[in-house]
Design a protein around this motif. Sequence first.
Motif, PDB file in Angstrom:
ATOM      1  N   ASP A 129       0.838  -1.206   0.000  1.00  0.00           N
ATOM      2  CA  ASP A 129       0.000   0.000   0.000  1.00  0.00           C
ATOM      3  C   ASP A 129       0.869   1.250   0.000  1.00  0.00           C
ATOM      4  O   ASP A 129       0.593   2.219  -0.708  1.00  0.00           O
ATOM      5  CB  ASP A 129      -0.898   0.042   1.236  1.00  0.00           C
ATOM      6  CG  ASP A 129      -2.105  -0.857   1.137  1.00  0.00           C
ATOM      7  OD1 ASP A 129      -2.371  -1.378   0.034  1.00  0.00           O
ATOM      8  OD2 ASP A 129      -2.797  -1.031   2.168  1.00  0.00           O
ATOM      9  N   HIS A 130       1.907   1.218   0.818  1.00  0.00           N
ATOM     10  CA  HIS A 130       2.818   2.362   0.921  1.00  0.00           C
ATOM     11  C   HIS A 130       3.450   2.655  -0.436  1.00  0.00           C
ATOM     12  O   HIS A 130       3.519   3.810  -0.876  1.00  0.00           O
ATOM     13  CB  HIS A 130       3.891   2.065   1.967  1.00  0.00           C
ATOM     14  CG  HIS A 130       4.702   3.245   2.368  1.00  0.00           C
ATOM     15  ND1 HIS A 130       5.756   3.703   1.625  1.00  0.00           N
ATOM     16  CD2 HIS A 130       4.600   4.058   3.429  1.00  0.00           C
ATOM     17  CE1 HIS A 130       6.281   4.753   2.219  1.00  0.00           C
ATOM     18  NE2 HIS A 130       5.601   4.996   3.319  1.00  0.00           N
ATOM     19  N   ASP A 186       3.172   5.964  -2.899  1.00  0.00           N
ATOM     20  CA  ASP A 186       4.347   6.636  -3.485  1.00  0.00           C
ATOM     21  C   ASP A 186       4.172   6.812  -4.988  1.00  0.00           C
ATOM     22  O   ASP A 186       4.447   7.883  -5.536  1.00  0.00           O
ATOM     23  CB  ASP A 186       5.622   5.819  -3.244  1.00  0.00           C
ATOM     24  CG  ASP A 186       6.178   5.966  -1.843  1.00  0.00           C
ATOM     25  OD1 ASP A 186       5.752   6.878  -1.121  1.00  0.00           O
ATOM     26  OD2 ASP A 186       7.049   5.148  -1.480  1.00  0.00           O
ATOM     27  N   ASN A 187       3.708   5.754  -5.639  1.00  0.00           N
ATOM     28  CA  ASN A 187       3.504   5.808  -7.093  1.00  0.00           C
ATOM     29  C   ASN A 187       2.441   6.840  -7.460  1.00  0.00           C
ATOM     30  O   ASN A 187       2.619   7.602  -8.415  1.00  0.00           O
ATOM     31  CB  ASN A 187       3.115   4.437  -7.636  1.00  0.00           C
ATOM     32  CG  ASN A 187       4.216   3.413  -7.486  1.00  0.00           C
ATOM     33  OD1 ASN A 187       5.379   3.748  -7.260  1.00  0.00           O
ATOM     34  ND2 ASN A 187       3.859   2.150  -7.594  1.00  0.00           N
ATOM     35  N   ILE A 240       2.850  10.347  -9.712  1.00  0.00           N
ATOM     36  CA  ILE A 240       2.011  10.637 -10.883  1.00  0.00           C
ATOM     37  C   ILE A 240       1.339  11.995 -10.737  1.00  0.00           C
ATOM     38  O   ILE A 240       1.323  12.790 -11.686  1.00  0.00           O
ATOM     39  CB  ILE A 240       0.975   9.517 -11.094  1.00  0.00           C
ATOM     40  CG1 ILE A 240       1.677   8.253 -11.598  1.00  0.00           C
ATOM     41  CG2 ILE A 240      -0.130   9.947 -12.071  1.00  0.00           C
ATOM     42  CD1 ILE A 240       0.809   7.019 -11.611  1.00  0.00           C
ATOM     43  N   ILE A 241       0.793  12.287  -9.560  1.00  0.00           N
ATOM     44  CA  ILE A 241       0.153  13.589  -9.330  1.00  0.00           C
ATOM     45  C   ILE A 241       1.166  14.712  -9.512  1.00  0.00           C
ATOM     46  O   ILE A 241       0.870  15.744 -10.120  1.00  0.00           O
ATOM     47  CB  ILE A 241      -0.483  13.655  -7.916  1.00  0.00           C
ATOM     48  CG1 ILE A 241      -1.635  12.661  -7.805  1.00  0.00           C
ATOM     49  CG2 ILE A 241      -0.956  15.063  -7.585  1.00  0.00           C
ATOM     50  CD1 ILE A 241      -2.774  12.884  -8.769  1.00  0.00           C
ATOM     51  N   GLU A 242       2.366  14.501  -9.019  1.00  0.00           N
ATOM     52  CA  GLU A 242       3.415  15.509  -9.182  1.00  0.00           C
ATOM     53  C   GLU A 242       3.744  15.735 -10.656  1.00  0.00           C
ATOM     54  O   GLU A 242       3.903  16.879 -11.101  1.00  0.00           O
ATOM     55  CB  GLU A 242       4.681  15.087  -8.408  1.00  0.00           C
ATOM     56  CG  GLU A 242       5.778  16.122  -8.416  1.00  0.00           C
ATOM     57  CD  GLU A 242       5.374  17.438  -7.761  1.00  0.00           C
ATOM     58  OE1 GLU A 242       5.775  18.498  -8.290  1.00  0.00           O
ATOM     59  OE2 GLU A 242       4.653  17.421  -6.757  1.00  0.00           O
ATOM     60  N   ARG A 243       3.813  14.660 -11.425  1.00  0.00           N
ATOM     61  CA  ARG A 243       4.088  14.784 -12.868  1.00  0.00           C
ATOM     62  C   ARG A 243       2.949  15.502 -13.584  1.00  0.00           C
ATOM     63  O   ARG A 243       3.186  16.310 -14.483  1.00  0.00           O
ATOM     64  CB  ARG A 243       4.332  13.406 -13.473  1.00  0.00           C
ATOM     65  CG  ARG A 243       5.671  12.814 -13.032  1.00  0.00           C
ATOM     66  CD  ARG A 243       5.986  11.506 -13.681  1.00  0.00           C
ATOM     67  NE  ARG A 243       6.197  11.704 -15.113  1.00  0.00           N
ATOM     68  CZ  ARG A 243       6.108  10.747 -16.015  1.00  0.00           C
ATOM     69  NH1 ARG A 243       5.821   9.519 -15.649  1.00  0.00           N
ATOM     70  NH2 ARG A 243       6.308  10.998 -17.286  1.00  0.00           N
ATOM     71  N   LEU A 284      -3.036  12.185  -0.068  1.00  0.00           N
ATOM     72  CA  LEU A 284      -2.067  11.095  -0.205  1.00  0.00           C
ATOM     73  C   LEU A 284      -1.002  11.152   0.883  1.00  0.00           C
ATOM     74  O   LEU A 284      -0.593  10.118   1.409  1.00  0.00           O
ATOM     75  CB  LEU A 284      -1.424  11.121  -1.595  1.00  0.00           C
ATOM     76  CG  LEU A 284      -2.337  10.733  -2.759  1.00  0.00           C
ATOM     77  CD1 LEU A 284      -1.630  10.962  -4.088  1.00  0.00           C
ATOM     78  CD2 LEU A 284      -2.810   9.292  -2.635  1.00  0.00           C
ATOM     79  N   VAL A 285      -0.559  12.354   1.238  1.00  0.00           N
ATOM     80  CA  VAL A 285       0.435  12.501   2.300  1.00  0.00           C
ATOM     81  C   VAL A 285      -0.140  11.992   3.625  1.00  0.00           C
ATOM     82  O   VAL A 285       0.514  11.235   4.354  1.00  0.00           O
ATOM     83  CB  VAL A 285       0.902  13.972   2.425  1.00  0.00           C
ATOM     84  CG1 VAL A 285       1.668  14.209   3.720  1.00  0.00           C
ATOM     85  CG2 VAL A 285       1.737  14.356   1.218  1.00  0.00           C
TER      86      VAL A 285
END
Length: 161
Positions: free
Chosen positions: A99-100, A104-105, A109-112, A139-140
Amino acid sequence: MSQRKEQAQLIEEIGLGIEERLRLSPLASRIYALLILSSYDGLTFEEIKEEIQATKSSTSVNINVLIQLNYISYYTKPGDRKRYFRLAKYSSLIALEADHQAIDNEMAIIERINTFNKKYHPEKFTNEQTLGHIFQDYLVEKQELVDRVIKKMRSFRESEK
């Protein structure tokens, strides 16, 4: 409803969730679910095969997959040639660590997406920046919760004998 029927229904429901979450085969998921609902003593190969109603070959293959993934383990009893299968000590931690990694993935993706929109569609980024940040914050927080649960579970498992 009898205990056996209730267990069969619960195995099916849990198995579907495990299949989706851990990306296991339907049979491996149901074997894992069965062992979640079993005593600490575990179950023999024959008990698993009978309860899941699968062939000897299919049961064997899926048990071996679960062992290789460290989701289940086995032990033997002195004077008894049978193997007894049960959940591996850290199997729930493995699932949480998956899950962790998935979080992270998602965060990457959101950052990209945000970086792309900021560069190529500044008006869209400005308008949707709040949504992107809301999702990143979610997400954080989710990742922090998973981290806390992993620490608690690791501490619990390490305190066991």
